[in-house]
Enzyme design. Structure first.
Site, PDB file in Angstrom:
ATOM      1  N   CYS A 139       1.520  10.062   3.853  1.00 39.61           N
ATOM      2  CA  CYS A 139       1.608   8.991   4.850  1.00 39.61           C
ATOM      3  C   CYS A 139       1.231   7.649   4.229  1.00 39.61           C
ATOM      4  CB  CYS A 139       0.691   9.329   6.027  1.00 39.61           C
ATOM      5  SG  CYS A 139       0.627   8.008   7.252  1.00 39.61           S
ATOM      6  N   CYS A 142      -0.905   5.320   6.386  1.00 39.61           N
ATOM      7  CA  CYS A 142      -2.310   5.735   6.492  1.00 39.61           C
ATOM      8  C   CYS A 142      -3.072   5.375   5.210  1.00 39.61           C
ATOM      9  CB  CYS A 142      -2.455   7.249   6.661  1.00 39.61           C
ATOM     10  SG  CYS A 142      -1.357   8.001   7.839  1.00 39.61           S
ATOM     11  N   ASP A 143      -2.459   5.627   4.053  1.00 37.06           N
ATOM     12  CA  ASP A 143      -3.240   5.626   2.811  1.00 37.06           C
ATOM     13  C   ASP A 143      -2.834   4.582   1.779  1.00 37.06           C
ATOM     14  OD1 ASP A 143      -4.663   7.797   3.799  1.00 37.06           O
ATOM     15  OD2 ASP A 143      -3.224   9.246   3.024  1.00 37.06           O
TER      16      ASP A 143
END
Ligand code: NDP
Length: 320
Positions: A139, A142-143
């Site tokens: 993701c 997200c990261d």
């Protein structure tokens, strides 16, 4: 032996316990509908396998994924949501009350909110699992932030890979898209955008064989590179990098609904425009099981809220 019911016809049963399911539980709980939440295999959903969440509004300094989900669960429970660590094995939406099969029991319910989410597809390499969360991610939104000025690899040749690669150029100093074929499944516009991005390079006819990494003195793991194989020449080679993102698609967790409600050809649940209604009155769907476009915690929570309101209105209309 014949399966037993618990003797009740419930107002609403929620299947899944990510942001969509737990928001639906909070709203239906506050509406006094006494929701039961069957949490499934991964209580808390995909966010429980991420670390810091920095883009969920309301948390100025971010929050850990498991902590956010734990708080959401407790907030829903405060209003009467009955969260059970159980897996729904089968559903029968042929007639109302609907039947939900769990652990040898049948639960009867007037409405259902499906929030079973989606799972990122993985390659299935042991090293991929070992370094997941330590340099391997599925993701980018997200990261990506954790890879400032680092070297990143994105695996895949579809729109997800192109989109993630473009997004990751905001952070990384280089992004290499690694695809197993020479032709791309991605749409022309997304592919061209990636091809025009000066920070993106391509490696085609190439597959990831192993994630390479080390354990630091502090005991933390980190990725140091990738072992690739060129499928044309059969050669293997090491590519140094700090981040490996898997962009090989997502799989909605909708297998148990096949034949019960209408699904898109890619498995996502069909809902009516601007609503969470499925083709079966009384069955609603929200979150990543229904949305393959946005796939964010906040949008999942938003559609969970919509599903709760839709279910509440449906139940009221049935009383009328
Ligand atoms: P896709 O199925 O379209 O693409 C998956 C890619 O990963 C393919 O290139 C595939 O290779 C590769 N792949 C799959 N399994 C493996 C494996 N085991 N090893 C190596 N490579 C593998 O999935 P996407 O998530 O990219 O897209 C899904 C849908 O979502 C599409 O309809 C897409 O258009 C849409 N989408 C739209 C976006 C947007 O409009 N902004 C953003 C993201 C997705 P191969 O081609 O060889 O099969």
């Amino acid at each position: 032996m014949k399966a037993m019911t618990d003797g009740h016809i419930h107002n609403v049963i929620i299947i899944g316990s990510g942001p969509a399911g737990l928001t639906a539980a909070l709203y239906t709980g506050r509406a006094n509908l006494g929701p039961i939440v069957f949490e499934g295999l991964q209580p808390g959903g995909q966010l429980t396998i991420t670390t810091d969440i920095e883009n969920y509004p309301g948390f100025e300094h971010g929050i850990m994924g498991p902590a956010l989900m734990d708080t959401m669960r407790k907030q829903a429970q405060r209003f009467g949501a009955d969260c059970r660590f159980k897996i729904v094995e089968k559903v029968d939406f042929c007639s109302s009350p609907f039947k939900i099969f769990v652990d040898g029991e049948i639960y009867l319910t007037k409405s259902v909110i499906i929030a079973t989410g989606a799972s990122a597809k993985l390659l299935g390499l042991p090293s991929e699992t070992e370094y997941m969360g330590y340099g391997v991610s599925a993701c980018a939104t997200c990261d990506g932030f954790f890879f400032k000025n680092q070297r990143i690899v994105v695996i895949g040749g579809g729109d997800t890979a192109m989109e993630e690669a473009n997004y990751l150029t905001k952070f990384g100093k280089e992004v290499v898209i690694v695809h197993r074929r020479n032709e791309f499944r991605a749409s022309k516009i997304m592919l061209e955008r990636a091809q025009k991005n000066p920070k993106i390079k391509f490696l085609t006819n190439t597959v990831l064989v192993e994630v390479l990494g080390v354990t630091t003195e502090m005991g933390a793991k980190k990725v140091t590179g990738a072992l690739f194989k060129n499928l044309e020449t059969g050669e293997t080679f090491v590519h140094e990098c700090e981040g490996i993102f898997l962009g090989i698609g997502h799989q909605p967790n909708t297998g148990i609904f096949e034949g019960q409600i209408d699904l898109e050809p890619n498995g996502y649940i069909k809902t009516k425009k601007s609503s969470t209604e499925t083709n079966v009155p009384g069955v609603f769907a929200c979150g990543d099981a229904q949305d393959h476009v946005y796939r964010q915690a906040i949008t999942a929570a938003g559609t969970g809220c919509m599903a709760a309101i839709d279910a509440e209105r449906y139940l009221e209309s049935q009383e009328d």
